[in-house]
Design a protein around this motif. Structure first.
Motif, mmCIF file in Angstrom:
data_model
loop_
_atom_site.group_PDB
_atom_site.id
_atom_site.type_symbol
_atom_site.label_atom_id
_atom_site.label_comp_id
_atom_site.label_asym_id
_atom_site.label_seq_id
_atom_site.Cartn_x
_atom_site.Cartn_y
_atom_site.Cartn_z
ATOM 1 N N SER A 134 0.353 -1.417 0.486
ATOM 2 C CA SER A 134 0.356 0.149 -0.030
ATOM 3 C C SER A 134 1.010 0.883 -0.164
ATOM 4 C CB SER A 134 -1.083 0.121 1.644
ATOM 5 O OG SER A 134 -1.697 -1.080 1.229
ATOM 6 N N GLN A 135 -0.134 2.141 -0.486
ATOM 7 C CA GLN A 135 0.858 2.884 -0.898
ATOM 8 C C GLN A 135 0.511 5.036 -0.176
ATOM 9 O OE1 GLN A 135 3.215 5.894 -4.078
ATOM 10 N NE2 GLN A 135 1.126 5.057 -4.882
ATOM 11 N N ARG A 136 1.661 5.123 0.455
ATOM 12 C CA ARG A 136 1.288 6.271 1.555
ATOM 13 C C ARG A 136 0.564 7.219 1.166
ATOM 14 N NH1 ARG A 136 5.805 7.682 4.254
ATOM 15 N NH2 ARG A 136 5.567 6.139 5.443
ATOM 16 N N SER A 137 1.004 7.828 -0.203
ATOM 17 C CA SER A 137 0.441 9.710 -0.914
ATOM 18 C C SER A 137 -0.828 9.064 -1.821
ATOM 19 C CB SER A 137 1.278 9.119 -2.538
ATOM 20 O OG SER A 137 1.133 8.169 -3.077
ATOM 21 N N ALA A 138 -1.538 7.850 -1.707
ATOM 22 C CA ALA A 138 -2.496 7.440 -1.985
ATOM 23 C C ALA A 138 -3.877 7.117 -0.934
ATOM 24 C CB ALA A 138 -3.025 5.926 -2.885
ATOM 25 N N ALA A 139 -2.736 7.013 0.005
ATOM 26 C CA ALA A 139 -3.870 7.002 1.383
ATOM 27 C C ALA A 139 -4.647 8.385 1.761
ATOM 28 C CB ALA A 139 -3.159 6.169 2.852
ATOM 29 N N VAL A 140 -3.222 9.179 1.800
ATOM 30 C CA VAL A 140 -3.263 10.540 1.943
ATOM 31 C C VAL A 140 -4.673 11.551 0.589
ATOM 32 C CG1 VAL A 140 -2.254 13.443 1.717
ATOM 33 C CG2 VAL A 140 -0.891 11.442 3.065
ATOM 34 N N LEU A 141 -4.408 11.028 -0.193
ATOM 35 C CA LEU A 141 -5.510 11.088 -0.708
ATOM 36 C C LEU A 141 -7.098 10.572 -0.728
ATOM 37 C CD1 LEU A 141 -6.073 12.939 -3.861
ATOM 38 C CD2 LEU A 141 -5.532 10.675 -4.768
ATOM 39 N N ALA A 142 -7.256 9.556 -0.800
ATOM 40 C CA ALA A 142 -8.754 8.948 -0.068
ATOM 41 C C ALA A 142 -9.024 9.260 2.125
ATOM 42 C CB ALA A 142 -7.770 7.626 0.316
ATOM 43 N N ARG A 143 -7.680 9.941 2.023
ATOM 44 C CA ARG A 143 -8.533 10.779 3.514
ATOM 45 C C ARG A 143 -8.576 11.831 3.502
ATOM 46 N NH1 ARG A 143 -7.284 6.623 4.141
ATOM 47 N NH2 ARG A 143 -5.880 5.279 5.244
ATOM 48 N N ALA A 144 -8.449 12.600 2.068
ATOM 49 C CA ALA A 144 -8.586 13.989 2.021
ATOM 50 C C ALA A 144 -9.784 13.885 1.360
ATOM 51 C CB ALA A 144 -7.253 14.812 0.806
ATOM 52 N N MET A 145 -10.194 13.300 0.426
ATOM 53 C CA MET A 145 -11.470 13.432 0.218
ATOM 54 C C MET A 145 -12.638 12.565 0.441
ATOM 55 S SD MET A 145 -9.634 11.785 -3.667
ATOM 56 C CE MET A 145 -11.449 11.540 -4.599
ATOM 57 N N ALA A 146 -12.322 12.252 1.634
ATOM 58 C CA ALA A 146 -13.624 11.741 2.471
ATOM 59 C C ALA A 146 -13.635 12.328 3.588
ATOM 60 C CB ALA A 146 -13.180 10.383 2.818
ATOM 61 N N GLY A 147 -13.116 13.529 4.121
ATOM 62 C CA GLY A 147 -13.545 14.575 4.667
ATOM 63 C C GLY A 147 -12.331 14.595 5.548
ATOM 64 N N HIS A 148 -11.489 13.466 6.027
ATOM 65 C CA HIS A 148 -10.373 13.616 7.067
ATOM 66 C C HIS A 148 -9.073 14.193 7.052
ATOM 67 C CE1 HIS A 148 -13.504 10.412 7.698
ATOM 68 N NE2 HIS A 148 -13.241 9.329 6.945
ATOM 69 N N PHE A 149 -9.238 15.542 7.142
ATOM 70 C CA PHE A 149 -8.174 16.279 6.063
ATOM 71 C C PHE A 149 -7.159 16.452 7.682
ATOM 72 C CE2 PHE A 149 -11.542 18.657 4.934
ATOM 73 C CZ PHE A 149 -11.939 18.291 3.342
ATOM 74 N N MET A 156 0.729 12.397 5.706
ATOM 75 C CA MET A 156 1.708 12.724 4.527
ATOM 76 C C MET A 156 2.602 13.235 5.475
ATOM 77 S SD MET A 156 0.355 16.713 2.364
ATOM 78 C CE MET A 156 -0.138 17.307 3.850
ATOM 79 N N GLU A 157 2.792 13.582 6.853
ATOM 80 C CA GLU A 157 4.033 14.467 7.169
ATOM 81 C C GLU A 157 4.789 12.710 8.179
ATOM 82 O OE1 GLU A 157 2.395 16.933 10.191
ATOM 83 O OE2 GLU A 157 2.350 18.768 8.349
ATOM 84 N N GLY A 158 3.959 11.675 7.745
ATOM 85 C CA GLY A 158 4.703 10.514 8.743
ATOM 86 C C GLY A 158 4.194 9.585 9.575
ATOM 87 N N ALA A 159 2.820 10.245 10.205
ATOM 88 C CA ALA A 159 2.364 9.540 10.825
ATOM 89 C C ALA A 159 1.791 8.500 10.710
ATOM 90 C CB ALA A 159 2.070 10.458 12.051
ATOM 91 N N PRO A 225 5.886 7.162 -14.975
ATOM 92 C CA PRO A 225 5.875 7.519 -13.917
ATOM 93 C C PRO A 225 5.243 8.831 -13.212
ATOM 94 C CG PRO A 225 7.997 8.543 -15.115
ATOM 95 C CD PRO A 225 6.518 7.750 -15.652
ATOM 96 N N GLU A 226 4.704 9.969 -13.785
ATOM 97 C CA GLU A 226 3.284 11.133 -13.430
ATOM 98 C C GLU A 226 2.410 10.389 -12.914
ATOM 99 O OE1 GLU A 226 2.734 10.766 -17.450
ATOM 100 O OE2 GLU A 226 4.131 9.821 -16.394
ATOM 101 N N TYR A 227 2.294 8.923 -12.201
ATOM 102 C CA TYR A 227 1.815 8.766 -12.470
ATOM 103 C C TYR A 227 1.456 7.426 -10.978
ATOM 104 C CZ TYR A 227 -1.360 10.800 -16.528
ATOM 105 O OH TYR A 227 -1.930 11.242 -17.149
ATOM 106 N N LEU A 228 1.765 7.423 -10.646
ATOM 107 C CA LEU A 228 2.584 6.456 -9.989
ATOM 108 C C LEU A 228 2.674 7.063 -8.378
ATOM 109 C CD1 LEU A 228 6.518 5.149 -10.379
ATOM 110 C CD2 LEU A 228 4.040 3.788 -10.592
ATOM 111 N N PRO A 229 2.141 8.283 -7.886
ATOM 112 C CA PRO A 229 1.558 8.464 -6.881
ATOM 113 C C PRO A 229 0.467 8.386 -6.321
ATOM 114 C CG PRO A 229 3.191 10.675 -7.843
ATOM 115 C CD PRO A 229 2.785 9.440 -8.735
ATOM 116 N N LEU A 230 -0.700 8.323 -7.580
ATOM 117 C CA LEU A 230 -1.752 8.265 -7.174
ATOM 118 C C LEU A 230 -1.941 6.740 -7.410
ATOM 119 C CD1 LEU A 230 -2.939 10.026 -10.320
ATOM 120 C CD2 LEU A 230 -2.980 10.830 -7.993
ATOM 121 N N ALA A 231 -1.405 5.767 -7.574
ATOM 122 C CA ALA A 231 -1.582 4.652 -7.676
ATOM 123 C C ALA A 231 -1.904 3.914 -5.827
ATOM 124 C CB ALA A 231 -0.409 3.609 -8.014
#
Length: 239
Positions: A134-149, A156-159, A225-231
């Motif tokens: 599982s990739q961190r950047s995609a998890a950050v995006l998923a949380r933000a889109m769900a409103g869990h800012f 995003m900051e490593g926690a 490579p430009e789409y890897l962070p979204l995966a």
């Protein structure tokens, strides 16, 4: 119920098609000795056995291994099941015993460095590791889109606010460092579920041709490579 099963299988195929594209190409040729860590009920193992490979599954769940045995029997193939985890991998399957190791969705819930060292010990020279995480950047995006800012920013900051429940998330740089420390070279990197987790399920299930078109979109994006962070996941082949 039949329709529901078909829908579930179609969604699963969309999410895994790139992984299987890569594995089928990497395992072309003579049969290999394959170890599937955390292989559970045998979704991958039985498919590999049907392709002629000799497959062992290592999993801590006796119920999952019983389901694996039934699935393998139904498919008319033999798959060896070993109850245990990656920490006891060498004792379970033996050192230098595998041509290919699958470690899919496991590194998130174990000590990554220790797990990779154990895998290195069971792989023969020239062997292949298939690693899916599982990739961190995609998890950050998923949380933000769900409103869990707040959760998104913490992640995003490593926690790791969900580490006890869902496990680690990785960045590609983290993975490269871990793999290098364990003696692996990264041969290929593919983004998995770049778009599939963001597309409304109803669109894929109802719109004619949408599922097939989404599969081709996933294939097209997987190595860009430009789409890897979204995966949602990263799939690495390592030697």
């Amino acid at each position: 119920m039949v329709q529901d099963n078909q829908t579930t299988e179609r969604r699963g195929s969309i999410r895994t098609v790139v992984v299987w594209d890569v594995l089928d190409a990497a395992l072309a040729g003579p049969p290999r000795e394959v170890v599937d860590i955390g292989g559970g009920t045998g979704g991958s193992a039985v498919r590999l056995a049907e392709a002629g490979h000799r497959v062992s599954v290592v999993d801590p769940s006796p119920d999952a291994l019983a389901a694996l045995a039934r699935r393998a029997d139904d498919a008319g193939v033999a798959v060896a099941g070993h109850q245990g985890d990656v920490a006891g991998l060498v004792d379970l399957v033996g050192a230098d015993s595998a041509d290919v190791v699958l470690c899919h969705g496991v590194l998130e819930v174990v000590d990554p460095a220790a797990a990779l060292a154990a895998i290195r010990s069971v792989l023969r020279p020239g062997g292949v590791l298939s690693l899916l995480v599982s990739q961190r950047s995609a998890a950050v995006l998923a949380r933000a889109m769900a409103g869990h800012f707040v959760q998104a920013r913490d992640l995003m900051e490593g926690a790791h606010p969900e580490e006890g429940r869902r496990g680690h998330r990785f960045d590609l740089g983290d993975l490269r460092d871990l793999l290098a420390a364990a003696g692996f070279s990264v041969d290929s990197v593919h983004g998995i579920r770049v778009f599939a987790d963001h597309v409304p399920a109803r669109l894929v299930d109802v719109e004619p041709g949408a599922a097939a078109a989404l599969v081709e979109l996933e294939r097209a994006a997987a190595q860009r490579p430009e789409y890897l962070p979204l995966a949602t996941q990263l799939h690495l082949l390592c030697s």
